[in-house]
Scaffold this active site. Structure first.
Site, PDB file in Angstrom:
ATOM      1  N   LYS A  38      35.191  24.791 -19.627  1.00 24.89           N
ATOM      2  CA  LYS A  38      36.338  25.493 -20.216  1.00 24.89           C
ATOM      3  C   LYS A  38      37.069  26.322 -19.156  1.00 24.89           C
ATOM      4  O   LYS A  38      36.530  26.549 -18.056  1.00 24.89           O
ATOM      5  CB  LYS A  38      35.850  26.405 -21.335  1.00 24.89           C
ATOM      6  CG  LYS A  38      34.995  27.567 -20.830  1.00 24.89           C
ATOM      7  CD  LYS A  38      34.346  28.342 -21.977  1.00 24.89           C
ATOM      8  CE  LYS A  38      33.513  29.486 -21.449  1.00 24.89           C
ATOM      9  NZ  LYS A  38      32.387  29.814 -22.336  1.00 24.89           N
ATOM     10  N   TYR A 285      46.974  52.724   1.577  1.00 24.94           N
ATOM     11  CA  TYR A 285      47.491  53.700   0.612  1.00 24.94           C
ATOM     12  C   TYR A 285      46.446  54.754   0.245  1.00 24.94           C
ATOM     13  O   TYR A 285      45.260  54.450   0.121  1.00 24.94           O
ATOM     14  CB  TYR A 285      47.897  52.995  -0.685  1.00 24.94           C
ATOM     15  CG  TYR A 285      49.090  52.093  -0.570  1.00 24.94           C
ATOM     16  CD1 TYR A 285      50.355  52.589  -0.305  1.00 24.94           C
ATOM     17  CD2 TYR A 285      48.945  50.723  -0.779  1.00 24.94           C
ATOM     18  CE1 TYR A 285      51.456  51.745  -0.235  1.00 24.94           C
ATOM     19  CE2 TYR A 285      50.032  49.876  -0.715  1.00 24.94           C
ATOM     20  CZ  TYR A 285      51.290  50.390  -0.444  1.00 24.94           C
ATOM     21  OH  TYR A 285      52.369  49.547  -0.378  1.00 24.94           O
TER      22      TYR A 285
HETATM   23  C1  PLP Z   1      31.021  29.494 -22.045  1.00 29.49           C
HETATM   24  C2  PLP Z   1      30.119  28.961 -23.070  1.00 29.49           C
HETATM   25  C3  PLP Z   1      28.895  28.358 -22.724  1.00 29.49           C
HETATM   26  C4  PLP Z   1      28.354  28.344 -21.313  1.00 29.49           C
HETATM   27  O1  PLP Z   1      27.693  29.552 -21.043  1.00 29.49           O
HETATM   28  P1  PLP Z   1      27.132  29.874 -19.574  1.00 29.49           P
HETATM   29  O2  PLP Z   1      26.603  31.251 -19.670  1.00 29.49           O
HETATM   30  O3  PLP Z   1      28.305  29.788 -18.662  1.00 29.49           O
HETATM   31  O4  PLP Z   1      26.106  28.855 -19.261  1.00 29.49           O
HETATM   32  C5  PLP Z   1      28.159  27.775 -23.731  1.00 29.49           C
HETATM   33  N1  PLP Z   1      28.579  27.799 -25.016  1.00 29.49           N
HETATM   34  C6  PLP Z   1      29.730  28.391 -25.391  1.00 29.49           C
HETATM   35  C7  PLP Z   1      30.114  28.405 -26.818  1.00 29.49           C
HETATM   36  C8  PLP Z   1      30.525  28.997 -24.438  1.00 29.49           C
HETATM   37  O5  PLP Z   1      31.665  29.584 -24.805  1.00 29.49           O
END
Ligand code: PLP
Length: 393
Positions: A38, A285
């Protein structure tokens, strides 16, 4: 696909073969994986990463939005570059694409059904809309029933499972193929007890769905859980962060269970100028850094506009000529300053590695996230917005 920040000098190098090596390692440890890619593969680039993982044998891939799922399917179907070659996209369908955010508008429902995506759903309206779309298109809509077992985010309450089964019975256009839930503390010391609570709630919900005649596959574990708690491994696991190299158990008592993963993102910026700073002078800065001795500094072409966060001011280190160089004073919009007193010969045009790098001194994702006051996930998503290139295996 267009993405990210233009007109800057930060360059990201992604190593797909390391992501594939991580996939194989996680698959050996947990089996039956769904690669979570994702948010543009956590900033690594969903199209290249998706194609590489398919070549490595991944047959389930989780994206965020339905729209992102469509981008992935297009990439898998594209000719060349490891794509499927079939202009009709048929070959892409050896990969099952799962949308974790699920359909949220009419276009999403139509697209998800047309492209046989599996959609996470947590409310009846989504099931009804999917079913209507499935009937309209003459092909079953595929749903993953999402249960909220302890995150208080999306999903049905576990005790709604029997009722949801009844809703499904009245919706001939949609088929529940998965049941899913997500863990809150699998990567934290002392998390085991609540992981067990969530696993029990989920088990009950899955049992109720199945008993009511919906033979769903069950999926619960993220990277940390599949490594640390084998009893969370069900029909399918969902590793995300581990694919990109970090050990999600780093710093916990179970850290050794997550060793062996390879960081897959390097980030560099050019040295723009090198000069001396005399004792007593200040840098950047706010004059937050004052030189206690004469020193040599490099001005780097990276700043917070390149997603090298201002929170790194006075905290981060970069690597120049194989040597660690501390960031001095405040990170600016497109520049920052690092102490290269220990890197003799440093000069304009050198690479400064903000993350990773070719040397033994390479900056690890865990280090960078620690200086930044965040987690590796966020560092990848942000730095991945810069222009990316892909290393050959
Ligand atoms: C992002 C996500 C994962 C993966 O989790 P990690 O901690 O990156 O392994 C699994 N399931 C869902 C629903 C997620 O949103």
């Amino acid at each position: 696909m267009e993405h990210g920040i233009f007109y800057n000098m930060v360059r990201v190098t992604v190593h797909p073969e390391r992501i594939c090596a991580n996939w194989r390692l996680l698959d050996e440890r947990g089996g039956n994986g769904c690669a979570v890619i994702k948010s543009d593969a956590y900033g690594h680039g969903i199209e290249v990463v998706g194609r590489a993982l398919r070549a490595a044998g991944a047959r389930n891939m989780a994206v965020g939005t339905v729209e992102e799922g469509a981008v992935l399917l297009d990439a898998l179907a594209a000719p060349g570059e490891g794509g499927g070659g079939g202009a009709d996209g048929a070959d892409a369908q050896d990969v099952r694409v799962i949308s974790l955010l699920g359909p949220q508008c009419a276009e999403d429902h139509a697209e998800a059904v047309a492209r046989s995506m599996v959609c996470f759903v947590g409310r009846d309206e989504q099931l009804k809309a999917l079913s209507a779309e499935g009937l309209r298109q003459g092909r079953p809509a595929l749903a993953a029933i999402k249960f909220d077992t302890g995150m208080s985010r999306l999903g049905y309450a576990p005790d709604e499972a029997a009722r949801v089964a009844g809703v499904l019975d009245g919706l001939p256009g949609v088929r529940a193929v998965l049941a899913a839930s997500h863990l809150a503390v699998a990567d934290e010391d002392g998390g085991e007890e609540f992981v067990r609570v969530q696993a029990e709630r989920f088990g009950a919900a899955v049992g109720a769905l199945r008993a009511a005649g919906h033979p769903v596959e069950a999926t619960l574990a993220n990277t940390a859980a599949l490594l640390a708690y084998p009893w969370t491994r069900l029909d399918m696991q969902r590793p995300g962060i581990g694919l990109y190299g970090p050990n999600p158990l780093a710093g916990t008592d179970l850290a050794r269970l997550g060793e062996g993963l390879l960081p897959a993102m390097d980030v560099r910026a050019p040295v723009l100028q090198v000069h001396d700073v005399r004792a007593g002078e200040t840098v950047s800065y706010g004059r937050t850094f004052r030189a206690e001795r004469d020193m040599r500094v490099a001005v780097l072409g990276a700043g917070y506009a390149d997603c090298y966060g201002r929170a790194l001011s006075g905290r981060a280190q970069v690597v120049v000529r194989g040597v660690r160089a501390p960031v001095l004073g405040r990170v600016c919009m497109q520049m920052c300053v690092a102490d290269v007193s220990d890197a003799p010969g440093a000069a304009a045009g050198d690479d400064a590695w903000l993350l990773g790098g070719p040397d033994a001194a390479a900056v690890t994702p865990e280090e960078l996230a620690g200086w930044w006051g965040t987690i590796t996930y966020e560092t990848f998503c942000l730095l991945g917005l810069n222009r990316r290139e892909y290393a050959e295996a």
